[in-house]
Scaffold this motif. Sequence first.
Motif, PDB file in Angstrom:
ATOM      1  N   GLU A 204     -24.080 -16.925   5.338  1.00 15.66           N
ATOM      2  CA  GLU A 204     -23.770 -17.115   3.929  1.00 15.66           C
ATOM      3  C   GLU A 204     -22.314 -17.557   3.873  1.00 15.66           C
ATOM      4  OE1 GLU A 204     -25.230 -14.302   0.951  1.00 15.66           O
ATOM      5  OE2 GLU A 204     -23.322 -14.576  -0.077  1.00 15.66           O
ATOM      6  N   PRO A 205     -22.078 -18.819   3.644  1.00 19.94           N
ATOM      7  CA  PRO A 205     -20.729 -19.390   3.767  1.00 19.94           C
ATOM      8  C   PRO A 205     -19.959 -19.273   2.463  1.00 19.94           C
ATOM      9  CG  PRO A 205     -22.250 -21.128   3.230  1.00 19.94           C
ATOM     10  CD  PRO A 205     -23.064 -19.852   3.257  1.00 19.94           C
ATOM     11  N   PRO A 206     -18.683 -19.633   2.508  1.00 20.83           N
ATOM     12  CA  PRO A 206     -17.947 -19.772   1.248  1.00 20.83           C
ATOM     13  C   PRO A 206     -18.607 -20.865   0.410  1.00 20.83           C
ATOM     14  CG  PRO A 206     -16.497 -20.164   3.143  1.00 20.83           C
ATOM     15  CD  PRO A 206     -17.872 -19.983   3.674  1.00 20.83           C
ATOM     16  N   PHE A 207     -18.647 -20.669  -0.895  1.00 20.04           N
ATOM     17  CA  PHE A 207     -19.265 -21.655  -1.773  1.00 20.04           C
ATOM     18  C   PHE A 207     -18.242 -22.664  -2.297  1.00 20.04           C
ATOM     19  CE2 PHE A 207     -22.637 -18.252  -3.004  1.00 20.04           C
ATOM     20  CZ  PHE A 207     -23.198 -18.367  -1.752  1.00 20.04           C
ATOM     21  N   MET A 208     -17.002 -22.530  -1.853  1.00 20.41           N
ATOM     22  CA  MET A 208     -15.976 -23.514  -2.201  1.00 20.41           C
ATOM     23  C   MET A 208     -15.210 -23.880  -0.942  1.00 20.41           C
ATOM     24  SD  MET A 208     -14.315 -21.729  -5.533  1.00 20.41           S
ATOM     25  CE  MET A 208     -15.316 -20.617  -6.530  1.00 20.41           C
ATOM     26  N   LEU A 209     -14.763 -25.133  -0.894  1.00 21.40           N
ATOM     27  CA  LEU A 209     -13.972 -25.605   0.239  1.00 21.40           C
ATOM     28  C   LEU A 209     -12.742 -26.326  -0.278  1.00 21.40           C
ATOM     29  CD1 LEU A 209     -16.507 -27.329   2.686  1.00 21.40           C
ATOM     30  CD2 LEU A 209     -15.369 -25.139   3.021  1.00 21.40           C
ATOM     31  N   LYS A 210     -11.678 -26.277   0.538  1.00 22.30           N
ATOM     32  CA  LYS A 210     -10.492 -27.069   0.226  1.00 22.30           C
ATOM     33  C   LYS A 210     -10.771 -28.540   0.500  1.00 22.30           C
ATOM     34  CE  LYS A 210      -7.452 -23.501   1.888  1.00 22.30           C
ATOM     35  NZ  LYS A 210      -6.186 -23.258   2.559  1.00 22.30           N
ATOM     36  N   ARG A 211      -9.927 -29.376  -0.047  1.00 23.10           N
ATOM     37  CA  ARG A 211     -10.182 -30.815   0.060  1.00 23.10           C
ATOM     38  C   ARG A 211     -10.151 -31.323   1.500  1.00 23.10           C
ATOM     39  NH1 ARG A 211      -9.777 -35.490  -4.051  1.00 23.10           N
ATOM     40  NH2 ARG A 211     -10.222 -37.205  -2.643  1.00 23.10           N
ATOM     41  N   LYS A 212      -9.164 -30.877   2.271  1.00 19.69           N
ATOM     42  CA  LYS A 212      -9.013 -31.434   3.619  1.00 19.69           C
ATOM     43  C   LYS A 212     -10.248 -31.223   4.494  1.00 19.69           C
ATOM     44  CE  LYS A 212      -6.064 -31.612   7.645  1.00 19.69           C
ATOM     45  NZ  LYS A 212      -6.251 -30.558   8.652  1.00 19.69           N
ATOM     46  N   PRO A 213     -10.741 -29.973   4.601  1.00 22.99           N
ATOM     47  CA  PRO A 213     -11.991 -29.829   5.356  1.00 22.99           C
ATOM     48  C   PRO A 213     -13.132 -30.612   4.726  1.00 22.99           C
ATOM     49  CG  PRO A 213     -11.301 -27.746   4.340  1.00 22.99           C
ATOM     50  CD  PRO A 213     -10.154 -28.683   4.230  1.00 22.99           C
ATOM     51  N   TYR A 214     -13.108 -30.748   3.403  1.00 21.54           N
ATOM     52  CA  TYR A 214     -14.192 -31.477   2.768  1.00 21.54           C
ATOM     53  C   TYR A 214     -14.205 -32.943   3.168  1.00 21.54           C
ATOM     54  CZ  TYR A 214     -18.112 -30.239   0.010  1.00 21.54           C
ATOM     55  OH  TYR A 214     -19.376 -29.879  -0.333  1.00 21.54           O
ATOM     56  N   GLU A 215     -13.027 -33.518   3.300  1.00 19.89           N
ATOM     57  CA  GLU A 215     -12.976 -34.919   3.715  1.00 19.89           C
ATOM     58  C   GLU A 215     -13.423 -35.067   5.162  1.00 19.89           C
ATOM     59  OE1 GLU A 215      -8.999 -35.953   2.580  1.00 19.89           O
ATOM     60  OE2 GLU A 215      -9.672 -36.701   0.628  1.00 19.89           O
ATOM     61  N   GLY A 216     -13.281 -33.981   5.925  1.00 16.83           N
ATOM     62  CA  GLY A 216     -13.752 -34.014   7.303  1.00 16.83           C
ATOM     63  C   GLY A 216     -15.267 -33.952   7.411  1.00 16.83           C
ATOM     64  N   VAL A 217     -15.886 -33.127   6.599  1.00 14.23           N
ATOM     65  CA  VAL A 217     -17.319 -32.929   6.779  1.00 14.23           C
ATOM     66  C   VAL A 217     -18.157 -34.089   6.279  1.00 14.23           C
ATOM     67  CG1 VAL A 217     -17.331 -30.431   6.816  1.00 14.23           C
ATOM     68  CG2 VAL A 217     -17.541 -31.585   4.630  1.00 14.23           C
ATOM     69  N   THR A 218     -17.643 -34.835   5.326  1.00 20.58           N
ATOM     70  CA  THR A 218     -18.486 -35.884   4.773  1.00 20.58           C
ATOM     71  C   THR A 218     -17.657 -37.003   4.181  1.00 20.58           C
ATOM     72  OG1 THR A 218     -20.393 -36.294   3.349  1.00 20.58           O
ATOM     73  CG2 THR A 218     -18.659 -34.873   2.461  1.00 20.58           C
ATOM     74  N   ASP A 219     -18.323 -38.118   3.955  1.00 21.51           N
ATOM     75  CA  ASP A 219     -17.664 -39.219   3.281  1.00 21.51           C
ATOM     76  C   ASP A 219     -18.141 -39.237   1.848  1.00 21.51           C
ATOM     77  OD1 ASP A 219     -16.128 -41.587   2.973  1.00 21.51           O
ATOM     78  OD2 ASP A 219     -18.017 -42.678   2.933  1.00 21.51           O
ATOM     79  N   MET A 220     -17.310 -38.743   0.957  1.00 19.17           N
ATOM     80  CA  MET A 220     -17.714 -38.573  -0.425  1.00 19.17           C
ATOM     81  C   MET A 220     -17.530 -39.840  -1.250  1.00 19.17           C
ATOM     82  SD  MET A 220     -19.147 -36.121  -1.682  1.00 19.17           S
ATOM     83  CE  MET A 220     -19.877 -34.739  -0.850  1.00 19.17           C
ATOM     84  N   GLY A 221     -16.980 -40.868  -0.657  1.00 16.66           N
ATOM     85  CA  GLY A 221     -16.681 -42.058  -1.440  1.00 16.66           C
ATOM     86  C   GLY A 221     -15.743 -41.663  -2.554  1.00 16.66           C
ATOM     87  N   ASP A 222     -16.218 -41.735  -3.765  1.00 13.20           N
ATOM     88  CA  ASP A 222     -15.386 -41.327  -4.883  1.00 13.20           C
ATOM     89  C   ASP A 222     -15.583 -39.834  -5.153  1.00 13.20           C
ATOM     90  OD1 ASP A 222     -13.669 -41.340  -6.947  1.00 13.20           O
ATOM     91  OD2 ASP A 222     -14.718 -42.854  -8.121  1.00 13.20           O
ATOM     92  N   PHE A 223     -14.745 -39.054  -4.503  1.00 11.45           N
ATOM     93  CA  PHE A 223     -14.824 -37.599  -4.533  1.00 11.45           C
ATOM     94  C   PHE A 223     -14.992 -37.045  -5.947  1.00 11.45           C
ATOM     95  CE2 PHE A 223     -14.256 -35.170  -0.781  1.00 11.45           C
ATOM     96  CZ  PHE A 223     -14.034 -33.859  -1.174  1.00 11.45           C
TER      97      PHE A 223
END
Length: 425
Positions: free
Chosen positions: A196-215
């Motif tokens: 059961e992970p954190p349900f929120m992430l900081k931006r930097k790890p988020y940019e690592g896990v996926t390519d969100m295009g227009d975040f």
Amino acid sequence: MLDIKLIRDNPDIIRADLRKRKDEDKLQVLEDILADDAKWRESNIKADELKARRNTISKEIASIKKAGGDASKQLDQMKDINDEIQKLDEDTRYLKDSVDSKKMILPNILHESVPVGEDDQKNVELRKWGQPPEFDFDLKPHAELAEDLGIADFDRAGRVSGAGFNYLLGDLAYLDLAIINFAAEFMIGKGYTLVEPPFMLKRKPYEGVTDMGDFEDVMYKIEGEDLYLIATSEHPMAAMFQGEIMDEEKMPMKLVGFSPCFRKEIGAHGVDTKGLFRMHQFNKIEQFIFCKPEDSWKYHEELLANTEEMYQLLGIPYRVVNVCTGDIGNLAAKKYDIEAWFPRQDKYGEVASCSNCTDYQARRLGIRMGKVGGKEKTIPHTLNNTALATSRTMVAILENFQNEDGTITIPEVLRKYMGGKELIQ
RNA sequence: GCGGGGAUAGCUCAGCCUGGUAGGGCGCAGGAUUGCUAAUCCUGUGUUGGUAACAACUCGGGGGUUCGAAUCCCCCUCCCCGCGCCA
């Protein structure tokens, strides 16, 4: 993210891939990377040479001062060298940043078995399981069915939270939990570790896990905080080992995540727009694997088989498609979609997406792998697949197992999680 | 939120006061030696560029002072301890 050495040494592989993806725009990005990387190396070498001189002179100054001598000549030289270094460093840094950010844009290298095509029409069906049921009565849309049974309230949810949200009531909320429990128990039985992970992430790890295009258009952001609501538990599971060296003895690491998922983009598509099919918030059990590079294709098939087995146990007809080059997305080297049968839409619709991201996602996150305390390091592969997303699984159940009197037969494997109940009425 | 203490290579710890360009231990790898896979000893160990020699970078991140910063100054992030608040 691709290895800069691959980009330098084999740009033709990447060019050919971008053409297969119909991603011609990115050919220019590749050329820019190659040009800037060459300029960066040149600038870096020049700066290095000056820094070597600076270090030499600095040592001279140290020894002169120690001996009590006069170092003013050396101090003058240092001024000029430092000015030059500063200018070169600025260029170097600019070029490096340019290369780094453009590298994030290039997609993963495709596996050779990925079919070529421009959109989902060209996805290749691999197999079908089950018979779409025949009905001798008019099917109700699942949302209407649920409202008539008093087990969902879309209108009140719309009033307090907006379209794309819902209140699940009574047996539908119970069914949601049953699906979660069934999937979790199934995956745990296969040797996966429940997360059961954190349900929120900081931006930097988020940019690592996926390519969100227009975040900003895709993700819900917490105002005043550097936090984003997760779109799937794949993301916090992938980010978990950001910047770390993972122990190769612990591979493969098989995880099964549970979380709500939050997505801004839901747009309207086809029939029965109202309801659970596209939501801003839904629950999902997600499979995730970190493994040694040589094993990832084996586990890609395993992840697919797990989801297929669950749909077979639920008795929901489905098919598996090999997603084509134009529809596959940036991260995956190969992707299967599992599509369940939706009688109201009279077609198969996506319920799970099974990707082998090879080393692409791990490299973006700075994850490496090796023997503990050892020197040799490689980059692990990451894979993910939906186990069950409750929302779409519920739609499939409501549609496929509805009865003429407006009741719904609960799939047998879920009944033990609903106190033995057989029917929603 | 307040106060205090921290962040140094895979891990662990020293260096900081008093500025001169990062060191020990563990682990790991290679080698030597011994009748052995133990013990002991030697060498190596992060990142980048380079075929290589080699060079540069690296002390949580960013600025500043200085010829020179792990070290001094400022800002930020995260962690730990205590207090406060709290399901």
